[in-house]
Write a protein that holds these residues in place. Sequence first.
Motif, short mmCIF file in Angstrom:
data_model
loop_
_atom_site.label_atom_id
_atom_site.label_comp_id
_atom_site.label_asym_id
_atom_site.label_seq_id
_atom_site.Cartn_x
_atom_site.Cartn_y
_atom_site.Cartn_z
N TYR A 37 57.33 -130.84 99.47
CA TYR A 37 56.19 -130.94 100.39
C TYR A 37 55.31 -129.71 100.29
CZ TYR A 37 58.29 -135.01 102.45
OH TYR A 37 58.80 -136.27 102.64
N LEU A 38 54.02 -129.97 100.11
CA LEU A 38 52.97 -128.96 100.25
C LEU A 38 52.35 -129.24 101.61
CD1 LEU A 38 51.39 -129.24 96.70
CD2 LEU A 38 52.79 -127.37 97.56
N GLY A 39 52.81 -128.49 102.62
CA GLY A 39 52.44 -128.86 103.99
C GLY A 39 53.03 -130.23 104.26
N PRO A 40 52.24 -131.17 104.78
CA PRO A 40 52.76 -132.51 105.06
C PRO A 40 52.69 -133.46 103.86
CG PRO A 40 50.54 -132.34 105.88
CD PRO A 40 50.91 -130.96 105.35
N THR A 41 52.15 -133.00 102.74
CA THR A 41 51.92 -133.87 101.60
C THR A 41 53.10 -133.86 100.64
OG1 THR A 41 49.55 -133.43 101.77
CG2 THR A 41 50.33 -134.40 99.70
N TYR A 42 53.70 -135.04 100.42
CA TYR A 42 54.80 -135.20 99.47
C TYR A 42 54.25 -135.15 98.06
CZ TYR A 42 58.36 -137.50 96.66
OH TYR A 42 59.26 -137.81 95.68
N THR A 43 54.97 -134.47 97.16
CA THR A 43 54.56 -134.41 95.76
C THR A 43 55.80 -134.43 94.87
OG1 THR A 43 53.19 -133.25 94.16
CG2 THR A 43 54.45 -131.89 95.65
N PHE A 50 54.67 -129.30 86.03
CA PHE A 50 54.44 -128.14 86.90
C PHE A 50 53.95 -126.96 86.06
CE2 PHE A 50 56.20 -124.19 88.76
CZ PHE A 50 55.47 -124.16 89.95
N ALA A 51 54.62 -126.70 84.95
CA ALA A 51 54.22 -125.58 84.09
C ALA A 51 52.81 -125.79 83.54
CB ALA A 51 55.22 -125.41 82.95
N ALA A 52 52.54 -126.99 83.04
CA ALA A 52 51.26 -127.26 82.38
C ALA A 52 50.09 -127.40 83.35
CB ALA A 52 51.38 -128.53 81.53
N SER A 110 66.61 -129.47 88.53
CA SER A 110 65.90 -130.05 89.65
C SER A 110 65.39 -128.96 90.57
CB SER A 110 66.79 -131.01 90.44
OG SER A 110 67.85 -130.31 91.04
N LYS A 111 64.28 -129.27 91.22
CA LYS A 111 63.69 -128.36 92.21
C LYS A 111 63.25 -129.21 93.38
CE LYS A 111 59.58 -125.50 92.92
NZ LYS A 111 58.38 -124.94 92.29
N VAL A 112 63.77 -128.88 94.56
CA VAL A 112 63.36 -129.53 95.80
C VAL A 112 62.78 -128.40 96.64
CG1 VAL A 112 64.08 -130.86 97.82
CG2 VAL A 112 65.21 -131.22 95.60
N PHE A 113 61.54 -128.58 97.14
CA PHE A 113 60.84 -127.46 97.77
C PHE A 113 60.06 -127.91 98.99
CE2 PHE A 113 57.87 -129.45 94.98
CZ PHE A 113 56.66 -129.39 95.65
N THR A 114 59.72 -126.93 99.81
CA THR A 114 58.83 -127.15 100.94
C THR A 114 58.08 -125.87 101.24
OG1 THR A 114 58.66 -128.10 103.16
CG2 THR A 114 60.48 -126.56 102.79
N THR A 115 56.91 -126.01 101.81
CA THR A 115 56.21 -124.83 102.33
C THR A 115 56.85 -124.47 103.65
OG1 THR A 115 54.52 -126.32 103.25
CG2 THR A 115 54.00 -125.24 101.18
N VAL A 116 56.89 -123.19 103.93
CA VAL A 116 57.48 -122.69 105.18
C VAL A 116 56.49 -121.80 105.90
CG1 VAL A 116 59.89 -122.90 104.49
CG2 VAL A 116 58.65 -120.81 103.94
#
Length: 116
Positions: A37-43, A50-52, A110-116
């Motif tokens: 999540y980038l804020g409330p937006t799932y991606t 991601f790299a490119a 794998s990478k699971v992330f969220t903004t905090v």
Amino acid sequence: MHEEVRAAVQRYVDGCVAADPAAVAAAFDAHAVMWGYLGPTYTTMTGAEFAANVVAAAAPAGAEYSADIHDIIVTGDIAHAILDERGFLGSDFRNHFGLLRRDGVWRITSKVFTTV
């Protein structure tokens, strides 16, 4: 073993800091996927995307960026690590990485992330 996993995550960090898409891509397994999540937006995207698309478009990180790798758990040839990033592309993140050692090399699968 923990230091090898830490070094694998640090390769990701170093690539992000330098805005070096080749270095970030090399930190990921060829089949790595990320979700979050980038804020409330799932991606979601692959590590290569991601790299490119994200890292390649970024400027090198400035003094506002910091990273803390912690909570590394290793079980045989798999591992989990948590990375907190502050000031990455204007946001703060908590990243949960799954890693796998194959052919003697640790890479992020794998990478699971969220903004905090």
